[in-house]
Every structure is written in structure tokens, then in C-alpha cells.
Design a protein around this motif. Sequence first.
Motif, mmCIF file in Angstrom:
data_model
loop_
_atom_site.group_PDB
_atom_site.id
_atom_site.type_symbol
_atom_site.label_atom_id
_atom_site.label_comp_id
_atom_site.label_asym_id
_atom_site.label_seq_id
_atom_site.Cartn_x
_atom_site.Cartn_y
_atom_site.Cartn_z
ATOM 1 N N LEU A 1 -44.096 29.930 60.698
ATOM 2 C CA LEU A 1 -44.837 29.668 61.386
ATOM 3 C C LEU A 1 -44.640 28.046 62.016
ATOM 4 O O LEU A 1 -44.800 27.164 61.085
ATOM 5 C CB LEU A 1 -46.363 29.871 61.366
ATOM 6 N N LEU A 2 -44.211 27.849 63.206
ATOM 7 C CA LEU A 2 -44.051 26.458 63.663
ATOM 8 C C LEU A 2 -45.196 26.430 64.394
ATOM 9 O O LEU A 2 -45.339 26.463 65.600
ATOM 10 C CB LEU A 2 -42.556 26.380 64.485
ATOM 11 N N VAL A 3 -45.806 25.344 63.931
ATOM 12 C CA VAL A 3 -47.112 25.035 64.485
ATOM 13 C C VAL A 3 -47.719 23.576 64.908
ATOM 14 O O VAL A 3 -47.584 22.752 64.542
ATOM 15 C CB VAL A 3 -48.371 25.215 63.429
ATOM 16 N N GLY A 4 -47.559 23.799 66.305
ATOM 17 C CA GLY A 4 -48.209 22.514 66.989
ATOM 18 C C GLY A 4 -49.709 22.190 67.325
ATOM 19 O O GLY A 4 -50.592 22.975 66.646
ATOM 20 N N SER A 5 -50.226 21.277 67.857
ATOM 21 C CA SER A 5 -51.335 20.973 67.928
ATOM 22 C C SER A 5 -52.236 21.466 68.869
ATOM 23 O O SER A 5 -53.450 21.620 68.861
ATOM 24 C CB SER A 5 -51.488 19.281 68.503
ATOM 25 N N VAL B 1 -46.087 33.918 54.106
ATOM 26 C CA VAL B 1 -45.982 33.458 55.216
ATOM 27 C C VAL B 1 -46.215 31.865 55.280
ATOM 28 O O VAL B 1 -46.903 31.335 54.422
ATOM 29 C CB VAL B 1 -47.389 34.009 55.945
ATOM 30 N N THR B 2 -45.200 30.941 55.664
ATOM 31 C CA THR B 2 -45.128 29.718 55.855
ATOM 32 C C THR B 2 -45.530 28.736 56.930
ATOM 33 O O THR B 2 -44.625 29.312 57.949
ATOM 34 C CB THR B 2 -43.641 29.300 55.169
ATOM 35 N N VAL B 3 -46.343 28.114 56.922
ATOM 36 C CA VAL B 3 -46.801 27.040 57.832
ATOM 37 C C VAL B 3 -46.034 25.692 57.796
ATOM 38 O O VAL B 3 -46.104 25.162 57.035
ATOM 39 C CB VAL B 3 -48.176 26.744 57.927
ATOM 40 N N VAL B 4 -45.370 25.719 59.023
ATOM 41 C CA VAL B 4 -44.732 24.245 59.158
ATOM 42 C C VAL B 4 -45.592 23.312 60.204
ATOM 43 O O VAL B 4 -45.527 23.619 61.349
ATOM 44 C CB VAL B 4 -43.370 24.189 59.596
ATOM 45 N N PRO B 5 -46.653 22.448 59.925
ATOM 46 C CA PRO B 5 -47.252 21.690 60.828
ATOM 47 C C PRO B 5 -46.633 20.726 61.303
ATOM 48 O O PRO B 5 -46.255 19.663 60.845
ATOM 49 C CB PRO B 5 -48.413 21.466 59.753
ATOM 50 N N VAL B 6 -46.380 20.790 62.917
ATOM 51 C CA VAL B 6 -45.307 19.676 63.459
ATOM 52 C C VAL B 6 -46.095 18.936 64.411
ATOM 53 O O VAL B 6 -45.623 17.952 65.055
ATOM 54 C CB VAL B 6 -44.111 20.285 64.209
#
Length: 250
Positions: free
Chosen positions: A56-60, A85-90
Motif C-alpha cells: 500500500l502506497l499511502v498518502g495524506s 500487507v505492507t504500508v508505505v506512508p508517504v
Amino acid sequence: MIDAWTAAQIRQAERPHLEAGEPLMQRAADGLAGVVREVLHASRARRGVRAARVLLLVGSGNNGADALYAGESLARELVPSGGVVTVVPVGTRMHEEALAAALGAGAVLGDVPSWSDQAVVSELLPGYDVVLDGLVGTGSDGPGLRGDALRVVTAMLGAGTGTGAGAGIGTRSSDSPVVVAVDVPSGIGVDDGAVPDPLVVLAADVTVTFGGCKVGLLVAPASRLAGRLVLVDIGIGPDLSRLRPALSAP
């Protein structure tokens, strides 16, 4: 004919439902998770029977929250059987409730510096079946990517894995994950289909859009980066039908 609306029209149609407390975000997330399940089923046939892995590429914004809530649902199913399930907080901030829900279901946080390193991404990305692009969406103040989102997408495209059907980077192979855009591919002009920086757009294989189709998904050059379009009904169809579409396309 396919009718499409601007971001402002979509927000106008959503407003009375949000004011009434209807769970539009959860409806969107449920529909998104359902599409990802279908993609994973096809991916298992293509890539073997190992446990599924979703990035998961996660924005604001709300697209990031949609991705997180979908990730929560997917993690509850996948993690007990060895999936990831991997969250990448960008983004500069996160939807705290959605993040807590995803992590509580077994998702794990990825390291942003690692996912911004092309060499590291070259090793990590082929291990995933699906990438969810929840970086930016209809609420963005501009189509271009910035900050960590820009660095992560640049690293992914530079890794040469063939990510995205229209990416033009590398060659699509059996170890390339499927890219699913959340509402719209990040980096496109939602209302005009512009692509200000075509070298830094994570082209989608599938775009799951909510409530109504956005104009940019039907207008070139952005339309060539959207892949297959899937419309999820979140309950605003009657409201949109009372508005004149910004575009009708075959």
C-alpha cells in the motif's frame, strides 16, 4: 457512452451523504478490497501458490485512507495464512483511524527510505503481487507528485520491473506486481487528463474509481495510464444524475 464528472462535481454529490453520516469511505474501501481479491486470484494463477503480498502506497488524503481500510480487510484474510500487507506512508500526515485499523489487522509499516532506494526496491518489489496506489487523488492541489511520493515512485520506475501496464519502464514479466490505482492514478490531472511529468506516474493496470468516473480517466494522455476502469457504487449515483456530466465519451 460513459459519463464523467469533475472532482468538484463528485464532492458536490458526496456532500449530503457525508453530512448525513453515511460511510462513503468504507463503501469505497470495501469495493477496492473486492477488486484486489480478484486481482490476487488471477495473480496466484500467474505467479504460483505462495502466500499473497500486497503493498500500500499511502498518502495524506482520502485515497490513502481508502487504501488503508482496504488493507485492513485484506490483512485479516491474508496475514493468518502467511500473507503480507505492507504500508508505505508517504504523506505528511496519515488518516490515524485507518492506519490503526490496518495495523491492528496485521499490516506492517514499510521503511520509506528503503522504498525510495532504487536498488532496494529492485529486490523488494518483485515479491509483491499487488501495489495499491493511494498516493494522491481528487483532493490534491496539483497533479504532480512531490516529496516522499515522488521519491518512492521514481525508485519503483527506475527499478525497471515493468510496473504498470503503460509505464514504459522495463518489460512486464512474471514477477511484476499488478498496479491498482485508488480512484485515479497519482500524478494525472483529474479534470483534464494532463500528465505534467509522464516519467513520474505509476501507470495502473486497474483503476478503481468511486461514485462516478472522473474526466481525466477518459482523456488522453492520462487515460492511457489508467488501465482497466472499475466503477464502485458508493451511493451517490442519483445525485450525479442530477448534474450535467463534464464529459461523455464512447
